[in-house]
Each structure stands twice: as structure tokens, then as C-alpha cells.
Scaffold this active site. Structure first.
Site, mmCIF file in Angstrom:
data_model
loop_
_atom_site.group_PDB
_atom_site.id
_atom_site.type_symbol
_atom_site.label_atom_id
_atom_site.label_comp_id
_atom_site.label_asym_id
_atom_site.label_seq_id
_atom_site.Cartn_x
_atom_site.Cartn_y
_atom_site.Cartn_z
ATOM 1 N N SER A 136 0.829 -1.208 0.000
ATOM 2 C CA SER A 136 0.000 0.000 0.000
ATOM 3 C C SER A 136 0.860 1.254 0.000
ATOM 4 C CB SER A 136 -0.901 -0.027 1.245
ATOM 5 O OG SER A 136 -1.172 1.269 1.706
ATOM 6 N N THR A 137 0.381 2.269 -0.697
ATOM 7 C CA THR A 137 1.006 3.592 -0.641
ATOM 8 C C THR A 137 -0.010 4.541 -0.041
ATOM 9 O OG1 THR A 137 2.277 3.134 -2.640
ATOM 10 C CG2 THR A 137 2.058 5.441 -2.013
ATOM 11 N N GLY A 138 0.226 4.967 1.188
ATOM 12 C CA GLY A 138 -0.720 5.857 1.858
ATOM 13 C C GLY A 138 -0.244 7.306 1.784
ATOM 14 N N ASN B 224 4.523 3.945 3.298
ATOM 15 C CA ASN B 224 4.359 2.826 2.384
ATOM 16 C C ASN B 224 4.451 1.535 3.171
ATOM 17 O OD1 ASN B 224 5.552 5.067 0.623
ATOM 18 N ND2 ASN B 224 4.720 3.574 -0.812
ATOM 19 N N LYS C 114 6.397 -1.017 7.554
ATOM 20 C CA LYS C 114 5.762 0.287 7.365
ATOM 21 C C LYS C 114 6.867 1.331 7.366
ATOM 22 C CE LYS C 114 1.878 3.191 8.747
ATOM 23 N NZ LYS C 114 0.610 3.270 9.492
ATOM 24 N N GLU D 1 3.774 -7.511 12.481
ATOM 25 C CA GLU D 1 3.143 -8.774 12.101
ATOM 26 C C GLU D 1 2.305 -8.538 10.836
ATOM 27 O OE1 GLU D 1 -0.465 -11.581 13.906
ATOM 28 O OE2 GLU D 1 0.261 -9.851 15.016
ATOM 29 N N ASP E 230 -8.169 7.831 14.763
ATOM 30 C CA ASP E 230 -8.447 7.743 13.322
ATOM 31 C C ASP E 230 -9.144 6.414 13.042
ATOM 32 O OD1 ASP E 230 -8.559 8.453 10.642
ATOM 33 O OD2 ASP E 230 -6.507 7.821 10.202
ATOM 34 N N ASP F 47 -2.882 1.117 12.235
ATOM 35 C CA ASP F 47 -2.619 2.528 11.964
ATOM 36 C C ASP F 47 -2.783 3.400 13.218
ATOM 37 O OD1 ASP F 47 -1.989 4.724 10.506
ATOM 38 O OD2 ASP F 47 -3.752 4.680 9.203
HETATM 39 N N1 LIG Z 1 0.206 -5.322 9.499
HETATM 40 C C1 LIG Z 1 -0.325 -5.305 8.280
HETATM 41 N N2 LIG Z 1 -0.527 -6.454 7.602
HETATM 42 C C2 LIG Z 1 -1.054 -6.434 6.353
HETATM 43 N N3 LIG Z 1 -1.397 -5.322 5.695
HETATM 44 C C3 LIG Z 1 -1.223 -4.147 6.310
HETATM 45 C C4 LIG Z 1 -0.685 -4.069 7.635
HETATM 46 N N4 LIG Z 1 -0.634 -2.769 7.997
HETATM 47 C C5 LIG Z 1 -1.131 -2.080 6.955
HETATM 48 N N5 LIG Z 1 -1.492 -2.885 5.933
HETATM 49 C C6 LIG Z 1 -2.064 -2.479 4.646
HETATM 50 O O1 LIG Z 1 -1.590 -1.180 4.313
HETATM 51 C C7 LIG Z 1 -2.666 -0.242 4.281
HETATM 52 C C8 LIG Z 1 -2.221 1.089 4.886
HETATM 53 O O2 LIG Z 1 -1.823 0.896 6.218
HETATM 54 P P1 LIG Z 1 -1.969 2.048 7.292
HETATM 55 O O3 LIG Z 1 -3.382 2.457 7.382
HETATM 56 O O4 LIG Z 1 -1.280 1.579 8.519
HETATM 57 O O5 LIG Z 1 -1.065 3.180 6.651
HETATM 58 P P2 LIG Z 1 -1.407 4.695 6.265
HETATM 59 O O6 LIG Z 1 -0.136 5.401 6.035
HETATM 60 O O7 LIG Z 1 -2.359 5.258 7.221
HETATM 61 O O8 LIG Z 1 -2.099 4.577 4.919
HETATM 62 P P3 LIG Z 1 -3.386 5.412 4.524
HETATM 63 O O9 LIG Z 1 -2.944 6.846 4.403
HETATM 64 O O10 LIG Z 1 -3.768 4.750 3.226
HETATM 65 O O11 LIG Z 1 -4.385 5.196 5.650
HETATM 66 C C9 LIG Z 1 -3.790 -0.922 5.030
HETATM 67 O O12 LIG Z 1 -5.027 -0.496 4.565
HETATM 68 C C10 LIG Z 1 -3.564 -2.389 4.732
HETATM 69 O O13 LIG Z 1 -4.100 -2.734 3.470
HETATM 70 MG MG LIG Z 2 -4.635 4.053 7.389
#
Ligand SMILES: Nc1ncnc2c1ncn2[C@@H]1O[C@H](COP(=O)(O)OP(=O)(O)OP(=O)(O)O)[C@@H](O)[C@H]1O
Ligand SMILES: [Mg+2]
Length: 269
Positions: free
Chosen positions: A60-62, A66, A81, A149, A195, A211
Site C-alpha cells: 500500500s502507498t498511503g 508505504n 511500514k 506482524e 483515526d 494505523d
Molecule cells: N500489518 C499489516 N498487515 C497487512 N497489511 C497491512 C498491515 N498494515 C497495513 N497494511 C495495509 O496497508 C494499508 C495502509 O496501512 P496504514 O493504514 O497503517 O497506513 P497509512 O499510512 O495510514 O495509509 P493510509 O494513508 O492509506 O491510511 C492498510 O489499509 C492495509 O491494506
Molecule cells: Mg490508514
């Protein structure tokens, strides 16, 4: 061959692996933003310490981070992460850090803030886990990187709560579990997620909360209002999708209960 040469060679081959994976990844911007020199150094450090054996694919790229899959200690699948240092909107992080006694005196430069942010997520996940809430176990934190994990199977992350359709019994169970989780976080871990929504709950057959960088201790001046927002997000989602749940039901769980005295919430930690 000297031992240190051998170790360097091992590291070099890991670096090659990282690079190769990056070339395979089609997102060029991600490559430059995420894998700056210092982040690569931190990845090598984690590899050297055995926390990372190989990098898998991008998950995923948030907005700020990432997520990649990877092989961790003992060959277990882990999630990596990585907060992007160069391109993160880091000023808003300050508001969440300043009010938190654990991070109140973090320096104001970009890197210090992002490192504190990452460490905050690590500490919050541990604290939630210690309170008995199902979150991805955080193995290690190093500057802007957390090894977690992996929730899912064979490189495939579990779906978001938003992307699964539950039957009415499962929906009721999930709602109650999440309402309990909000209350347990509050009463036992003295934290507010801040959040919580269908986008930050994975569903591998049951809810797993993710998150937590923005999660705050109850000392934070906005803690109560973040709590109300989490509760209303939860109720809004379950009401609109499944026609169940109410604010009152969740709030009732937030009142102090007798069993809280066994495990008093600890302000620090
Ligand atoms: N521990 C994990 N195991 C599997 N997939 C994960 C895990 N943590 C995160 N992901 C995947 O990565 C995505 C984004 O994770 P997270 O919400 O922690 O990051 P973020 O920076 O807040 O991203 P966003 O801005 O998209 O919310 C999750 O929606 C999920 O699909
Ligand atoms: Mg998130």
C-alpha cells in the site's frame, strides 16, 4: 575471508534484493521518496540484526507511509511500514506529538518529527496489545521504519472492514468487538485511536485495528473529542451498512467498571 567482509557481502546481496524488488515495482515516485539513503541504511541495519530477510512486494502507498511485505525473523511474513521522510505533511504531526507527554519535547525538524511519529505508532501498538486488543504485533522500530506482524496470507493483506460484506450475526459481533476495543483502549491503555474507521480495521475473519501513529494518551487536550469522533465513525459505518449500533451502546462501555481496578491504566509507557 574476514568476518566483517563476509558480513558486508551478505548485506550487499540483501541490498541487491531490495533494489531488484524496487525495479520490479512500477511506482517510480515511491522508489525515490521511500528509499532515501538513510532509510536504506536503516533497512540494512534491520537486515543485519535478522529482523528482515528479504523484501517482498508493495502492499500500500498511503498519505504518509508505504507498506511492503517482507520476510522477517524465522522466515515469518511481516509488514514493513516506512514513513516517507521527504514528502510527508509533517507539520500536522506536531499537534498530536506536543500534547503527548511521551513525545512532548521532540525537536521540530522534519526528520525528528517523523522518527517520533514512527516510534509513537510502535509504542501505541504495543500498549494496545498489552491491554488485550488485537492489533498487528510490532516487532521493532528503527527511525522511520516499523516491522509489524503481517495480517493476511501469502503476501495478500487481509481485506479492510470496508471491503467485506458480513452477515448480520458477524456484523453484530464485529460492532461489539470494536465498541469494546474503543473502551478497553480508553480505560486500560489510556489511549484514543483518533483515526478509527472502516479504513483502519482489517478483517481476516475478525477485526484487527491498525494505523496508530496518531493515537494519543488521555492527557492530550483533544483526547475526548477524538474519542467522540472515533465512536461516531464506528456507529455511522455500522448504521449505514448494517443498520445496527448506537452511540449510547458504545458510550455505556466507557464508564469506569469494577474490573478496571485490577489493571489500572498507566499514563506513561
Ligand atoms: N500489518 C499489516 N498487515 C497487512 N497489511 C497491512 C498491515 N498494515 C497495513 N497494511 C495495509 O496497508 C494499508 C495502509 O496501512 P496504514 O493504514 O497503517 O497506513 P497509512 O499510512 O495510514 O495509509 P493510509 O494513508 O492509506 O491510511 C492498510 O489499509 C492495509 O491494506
Ligand atoms: Mg490508514
Amino acid at each position: 575471508m574476514r568476518r566483517s567482509d563476509k558480513r558486508e557481502q551478505e548485506l550487499d546481496s540483501r541490498i541487491d534484493l531490495f533494489r531488484k524488488r524496487l525495479k520490479d515495482s512500477d511506482d517510480l515516485k515511491v522508489k525515490d521518496d521511500v528509499f532515501d539513503t538513510r532509510t536504506l541504511m536503516n533497512l540494512y541495519y534491520l537486515a543485519k540484526k535478522g529482523y528482515l530477510q528479504a523484501l517482498g512486494g508493495p502492499v500500500s502507498t498511503g498519505k504518509e507511509a508505504n507498506i511492503f511485505s517482507a520476510l522477517g525473523k524465522g522466515g515469518d511474513l511481516v509488514a514493513l511500514k516506512i514513513y516517507r521522510v521527504a514528502t510527508t505533511e509533517f507539520r500536522s504531526m506536531q499537534d498530536y506529538l506536543r500534547g503527548d507527554p511521551r513525545f512532548g519535547n521532540t525537536k521540530g525538524d522534519r526528520r525528528s518529527l517523523i522518527n517520533a511519529w514512527t516510534r509513537k505508532e510502535y509504542r501505541n501498538l504495543l500498549r494496545a496489545e498489552e491491554a488485550g486488543i488485537r492489533v498487528p504485533h510490532p516487532f521493532v522500530v528503527r527511525e522511520n521504519i516499523i516491522v509489524l506482524e503481517f495480517i493476511g496470507q501469502e503476501d495478500q493483506p487481509a481485506p479492510l472492514l470496508r471491503d467485506v460484506q458480513l452477515d448480520s450475526e458477524e456484523a453484530r459481533r464485529a460492532f461489539e468487538w470494536l465498541a469494546d476495543a474503543i473502551a478497553t483502549l480508553y480505560r486500560r491503555a489510556a489511549l484514543v485511536h483518533a483515526d478509527l474507521s472502516e479504513f483502519n480495521v482489517l478483517y481476516p475473519g475478525h477485526p484487527v485495528i491498525i494505523d496508530m501513529a496518531q493515537s494519543v494518551t488521555l492527557d492530550h487536550p483533544m483526547a475526548r473529542s477524538f474519542l467522540r469522533r472515533d465512536v461516531s465513525n464506528l456507529v455511522r459505518f455500522f448504521q449505514s451498512r448494517y443498520g445496527i449500533g448506537s452511540i449510547e451502546e458504545v458510550m455505556a462501555r466507557l464508564k469506569p467498571q469494577a474490573k478496571d481496578e485490577e489493571a489500572p491504566a498507566n499514563g506513561q509507557g
